[in-house]
Design a protein around this motif. Structure first.
Motif, PDB file in Angstrom:
ATOM      1  N   ASN A   1      60.798  -9.979 -15.886  1.00  0.00           N
ATOM      2  CA  ASN A   1      60.439  -8.846 -17.094  1.00  0.00           C
ATOM      3  C   ASN A   1      58.618  -8.425 -16.321  1.00  0.00           C
ATOM      4  O   ASN A   1      58.587  -6.361 -16.285  1.00  0.00           O
ATOM      5  CB  ASN A   1      60.388  -9.667 -18.102  1.00  0.00           C
ATOM      6  CG  ASN A   1      61.623  -9.487 -18.402  1.00  0.00           C
ATOM      7  OD1 ASN A   1      62.433  -8.362 -17.653  1.00  0.00           O
ATOM      8  ND2 ASN A   1      62.323 -10.403 -19.635  1.00  0.00           N
ATOM      9  N   ILE A   2      57.887  -9.113 -16.594  1.00  0.00           N
ATOM     10  CA  ILE A   2      56.518  -8.571 -15.604  1.00  0.00           C
ATOM     11  C   ILE A   2      56.192  -7.929 -15.501  1.00  0.00           C
ATOM     12  O   ILE A   2      55.582  -7.004 -15.059  1.00  0.00           O
ATOM     13  CB  ILE A   2      55.913 -10.234 -15.649  1.00  0.00           C
ATOM     14  CG1 ILE A   2      55.424 -10.785 -18.094  1.00  0.00           C
ATOM     15  CG2 ILE A   2      54.709  -9.562 -15.998  1.00  0.00           C
ATOM     16  CD1 ILE A   2      55.416 -12.025 -17.500  1.00  0.00           C
ATOM     17  N   LEU A   3      56.608  -8.709 -13.504  1.00  0.00           N
ATOM     18  CA  LEU A   3      57.153  -8.191 -12.246  1.00  0.00           C
ATOM     19  C   LEU A   3      57.434  -6.528 -12.542  1.00  0.00           C
ATOM     20  O   LEU A   3      57.301  -5.553 -12.076  1.00  0.00           O
ATOM     21  CB  LEU A   3      57.383  -8.776 -11.452  1.00  0.00           C
ATOM     22  CG  LEU A   3      56.519 -10.561 -11.138  1.00  0.00           C
ATOM     23  CD1 LEU A   3      57.194 -10.998  -9.631  1.00  0.00           C
ATOM     24  CD2 LEU A   3      55.202 -10.238 -10.658  1.00  0.00           C
TER      25      LEU A   3
ATOM     26  N   SER B   1      45.630  -1.730  -9.781  1.00  0.00           N
ATOM     27  CA  SER B   1      46.568  -1.080  -8.905  1.00  0.00           C
ATOM     28  C   SER B   1      47.801  -2.361  -8.392  1.00  0.00           C
ATOM     29  O   SER B   1      48.322  -1.011  -7.888  1.00  0.00           O
ATOM     30  CB  SER B   1      45.718  -0.111  -7.950  1.00  0.00           C
ATOM     31  OG  SER B   1      45.216  -0.760  -6.542  1.00  0.00           O
TER      32      SER B   1
ATOM     33  N   LEU C   1      52.021   2.195  -9.587  1.00  0.00           N
ATOM     34  CA  LEU C   1      50.410   2.754  -9.134  1.00  0.00           C
ATOM     35  C   LEU C   1      50.212   2.158  -7.694  1.00  0.00           C
ATOM     36  O   LEU C   1      50.636   1.854  -7.282  1.00  0.00           O
ATOM     37  CB  LEU C   1      49.657   1.199  -9.862  1.00  0.00           C
ATOM     38  CG  LEU C   1      50.400   1.203 -11.957  1.00  0.00           C
ATOM     39  CD1 LEU C   1      49.432  -0.254 -12.100  1.00  0.00           C
ATOM     40  CD2 LEU C   1      49.828   1.894 -12.518  1.00  0.00           C
TER      41      LEU C   1
ATOM     42  N   ASP D   1      51.255 -12.288 -19.715  1.00  0.00           N
ATOM     43  CA  ASP D   1      51.005 -11.097 -19.799  1.00  0.00           C
ATOM     44  C   ASP D   1      50.665 -10.191 -21.632  1.00  0.00           C
ATOM     45  O   ASP D   1      49.154 -10.264 -22.051  1.00  0.00           O
ATOM     46  CB  ASP D   1      52.239 -10.226 -19.971  1.00  0.00           C
ATOM     47  CG  ASP D   1      52.652  -8.896 -19.604  1.00  0.00           C
ATOM     48  OD1 ASP D   1      52.075  -8.167 -20.823  1.00  0.00           O
ATOM     49  OD2 ASP D   1      53.234  -8.140 -20.013  1.00  0.00           O
TER      50      ASP D   1
ATOM     51  N   ARG E   1      58.009  -4.208 -15.485  1.00  0.00           N
ATOM     52  CA  ARG E   1      57.541  -3.352 -15.708  1.00  0.00           C
ATOM     53  C   ARG E   1      56.714  -3.079 -14.429  1.00  0.00           C
ATOM     54  O   ARG E   1      55.388  -1.650 -15.619  1.00  0.00           O
ATOM     55  CB  ARG E   1      56.488  -4.111 -17.119  1.00  0.00           C
ATOM     56  CG  ARG E   1      57.885  -4.166 -18.305  1.00  0.00           C
ATOM     57  CD  ARG E   1      56.712  -4.554 -19.854  1.00  0.00           C
ATOM     58  NE  ARG E   1      56.463  -5.901 -19.570  1.00  0.00           N
ATOM     59  CZ  ARG E   1      56.933  -7.074 -20.090  1.00  0.00           C
ATOM     60  NH1 ARG E   1      58.082  -7.303 -20.494  1.00  0.00           N
ATOM     61  NH2 ARG E   1      55.949  -7.888 -20.155  1.00  0.00           N
ATOM     62  N   ILE E   2      55.211  -4.187 -14.121  1.00  0.00           N
ATOM     63  CA  ILE E   2      54.270  -3.628 -13.426  1.00  0.00           C
ATOM     64  C   ILE E   2      54.712  -3.205 -12.700  1.00  0.00           C
ATOM     65  O   ILE E   2      54.355  -1.693 -11.916  1.00  0.00           O
ATOM     66  CB  ILE E   2      53.849  -4.683 -12.633  1.00  0.00           C
ATOM     67  CG1 ILE E   2      52.650  -5.777 -13.875  1.00  0.00           C
ATOM     68  CG2 ILE E   2      52.339  -4.259 -11.791  1.00  0.00           C
ATOM     69  CD1 ILE E   2      52.136  -6.920 -13.673  1.00  0.00           C
TER      70      ILE E   2
ATOM     71  N   LEU F   1      55.089   0.898 -12.893  1.00  0.00           N
ATOM     72  CA  LEU F   1      54.139   1.759 -12.696  1.00  0.00           C
ATOM     73  C   LEU F   1      54.337   2.731 -12.349  1.00  0.00           C
ATOM     74  O   LEU F   1      53.320   4.305 -12.052  1.00  0.00           O
ATOM     75  CB  LEU F   1      53.162   1.343 -13.903  1.00  0.00           C
ATOM     76  CG  LEU F   1      53.178   0.472 -14.772  1.00  0.00           C
ATOM     77  CD1 LEU F   1      51.680  -0.495 -15.683  1.00  0.00           C
ATOM     78  CD2 LEU F   1      53.581   1.377 -16.315  1.00  0.00           C
TER      79      LEU F   1
END
Lengths: 453, 188
Positions: free
Chosen positions: B6-8, A57, B16, A283, B10-11, B14
């Protein structure tokens, strides 16, 4: 090819299939004994699951915390979106050091990225140093199990391979002798290696360090002798704090092989003064899986393999029947996320008995996710035609008591007079090992009316 | 954008909701730590010597058969000097390595060794026979207690729980895979 088709191949050798089944069950039994030795086992599973919930999370922040601390420790940190980028990064480090000889300890991630094939096709010599992985590397096969890579092979096959590749005596299949031969062969490789590649079991956000667990000591033999260490880590391998290692190290080996702990639990934080250390954060589909709410917690997996050892399907179909980097129940919920079409048969390679979820040390609801993937596959029109056809008929029959009752009558009559070819035909997979049942004279309803009303 | 960005992204897209991080409770330990660790280690193919008299004499007795000895324990002399140990070929000759363990874990026999106790990181792995000295007072029940005792995190640190082993051929256990074929623990 579907899981069922590939399983046929494995089932051809019945004694070997039985051995595979029984051996994995034995490993599962060792896990039971080992876990029952800890009164708080169930509490540990819950803690591990909650810690991983927290990680998933908050993974963006933990990744940045991990990177910051690792950099401060003098470690190089790289980020890779997918397998290709990961392989390119590894290759660039190798080329920077003008290196040729590479030793690699077990890493499912590098299997997932097909690193060996990439490096070999670019002219580099990569040696897998875990004994099981070296065996399958000689056989030009991928591992068939994530913890026991060569579990599908008998000692005689290993003996043949070793005779061919490292000139052991022909016909000598004593595991002690073969292991000693591999030790000597790989010792040479360790001493000459320019680069050592390892996986990562746990990355610690709080400290920027990482932990690698082995029984053979092969990761350490490679890393501490080579001038360069590259650690490849899936982004989901993070844990928040150093103290959380206490929870996971108690669970991992017990779940995997029934040992109380792996022989070597190595904690890396800084390179040696004469060494360069790299971490690649990968990833490769993990953020996509993170976005799928129903399948998110498949990312909690710590790769212990307990779900494979317990699975009645895996034990009797072998790792290769899954045609995926991670086989077994956990692989069957991870792989459809990578390629739904290719892996559409995997969620059906299960009886949904739930044993996988029962043994999972981080409490992933594997069997429920298998069921969920089946819905996704049907919604995407990827379920197979005979199944769809028969399910449609079943829906019509079962939703109408009248039709059900009438068809039941017809079936009881016709079963006794129909030819066996009706079931034992090539179109019907179920008929392969089955005969038509002996029909009862009456239905339960008819019997009840006569006897109880 | 870089791969990291990019990875961060995409996270963060979300959005969350952070799940609570649980507290790790104190779990009940063992009454007899020394008996427990001894049994656990012996079950993992480790020879355990409970030192009643002089430690140095006990170690000397155990290593007498070896010619190539490296010691990180005071009172035991190495037969190889630092210059020798600069070459990989000499490292490969090491037969006995003697180190001090810092924390011992009764539940699984794991012994914590920070790199400052190893002389070189490779030595506990490349030696034929590993000897570890552990003080009675530094034995704890489980991994939670062990990690809480590690106040300084070293550049490299190891929990070692037995000689190197493998069961990769038909699940039949072979002791002495790549690393030490034997391990001895002295409890002082």
């Amino acid at each position: 090819m579907s899981h069922a088709k590939l399983t046929e191949e494995f089932l051809k050798n019945e004694p070997k299939t039985d051995w595979h089944n029984e051996t994995l069950w034995w490993v599962r039994s060792k896990r039971d004994v080992s876990s029952k030795g800890i009164p708080e086992w169930e509490e540990l599973r819950s803690l591990a699951s909650q810690i991983k919930d927290n990680v998933l999370s908050n993974i963006g922040n933990y990744l940045q915390e991990f990177e910051k601390n690792a950099l401060a420790n003098g470690v190089h940190v790289h980020w890779a979106e997918d397998g290709k980028e990961h392989n390119r990064i590894v290759q660039s480090i190798i080329e920077k050091h003008n290196a040729q000889r590479i030793v690699k300890s077990k890493s499912i991630l590098t299997e997932e990225c097909h690193l060996n094939q990439h490096l070999e096709s670019n002219g580099f010599d990569v040696v897998d140093t875990d004994l099981g992985e070296r065996i399958v590397q000689f056989a030009k096969q991928p591992p068939s199990h994530i913890v026991l890579p060569a579990i599908h092979m008998k000692r005689e096959e290993v003996s043949e391979l070793f005779h061919e590749h490292i000139q052991t005596e022909k016909g000598n299949s004593d595991p002690q002798y073969l292991t000693e031969a591999a030790r000597n062969h790989l010792r040479e490789k360790f001493l000459k290696a320019d680069i050592a590649i390892t996986g990562v079991n746990f990355g610690i956000a709080e400290t920027g360090g990482f932990v690698v667990c082995t029984n053979e000591g092969n990761a350490d033999m490679g890393v501490h002798l080579a001038p360069v260490h590259i650690a490849c880590m899936g982004i989901e391998k993070l844990i928040p704090k150093f103290e959380h290692l206490g929870v996971f190290t108690r669970l991992l080996a017990r779940s995997a092989t029934g040992q109380a702990i792996t022989n070597y639990t190595s904690h890396f934080h800084q390179p040696r003064p004469d060494q360069e250390m790299h971490i690649i954060l990968v990833d490769n589909g993990r953020t996509k899986q993170l976005a799928r709410e129903k399948f998110r917690n498949s990312l909690k997996c710590i790769r212990c393999g307990a779900c494979m050892n317990t699975c009645p399907i895996y034990r009797r179909s072998g790792g290769y029947s899954y045609d995926a980097t991670v086989p077994g129940p956990i692989g069957s919920i991870l792989s459809p996320g990578f390629d739904l079409k290719k892996h559409k048969s995997l969620p059906f390679a299960s009886t949904l008995c739930g044993s996988c979820s029962d043994v999972c040390p981080v409490k992933i609801n594997i069997h429920e996710q298998l069921y969920e993937w089946r819905q996704v596959i049907a919604e995407n029109g990827l379920d197979d035609m005979p199944k769809r056809f028969s399910m449609n008929i079943a829906r019509k029959v079962l939703s109408s008591p009248k039709v059900y009752f009438t068809l039941g009558k017809i079936a009881r009559k016709s079963l006794s007079i129909l030819p066996k070819s009706l079931i034992n035909n090539p179109l019907n997979a179920w008929g392969k090992q089955r005969d038509l049942p002996n029909p009862p004279k009456e239905s339960f309803k008819e019997w009840y009316k006569k006897n109880r009303s | 954008m870089s791969s990291k960005e990019n990875i961060l992204k995409r996270i963060s897209d979300l959005d969350l909701q952070p799940a609570r991080l649980p507290e790790i409770p104190q779990f009940e330990g063992f009454d007899n730590l020394i008996d427990t660790i001894t049994k656990t280690l012996e079950g993992s193919h480790v020879k355990v010597t409970s030192v009643k008299g002089n430690l140095i004499d006990s170690i000397k007795q155990e290593i007498s058969e070896y010619e190539y000895v490296v010691s990180a324990v005071k009172g035991i002399d190495s037969t190889m000097n630092e210059e020798d140990l600069k070459s990989k070929d000499s490292l490969n000759k090491v037969e006995a390595m003697i180190i001090n363990g810092k924390v011992g874990v009764a539940e699984n026999g794991a012994i914590w060794v920070p790199e400052s106790n190893m002389s070189q990181r490779i030595l506990p792995f490349i030696t034929l026979h590993l000897f570890v000295v552990i003080q009675k007072e530094s034995i704890v029940s489980n991994m939670h207690e062990a990690y809480s005792k590690i106040s300084e995190i070293p550049g490299f640190g190891l929990f070692v729980a037995g000689p190197s082993k493998t069961a990769d051929i038909e699940q039949s256990l072979v002791v002495g895979a790549h690393g030490p074929k034997r391990m001895t623990v002295f409890i002082v």
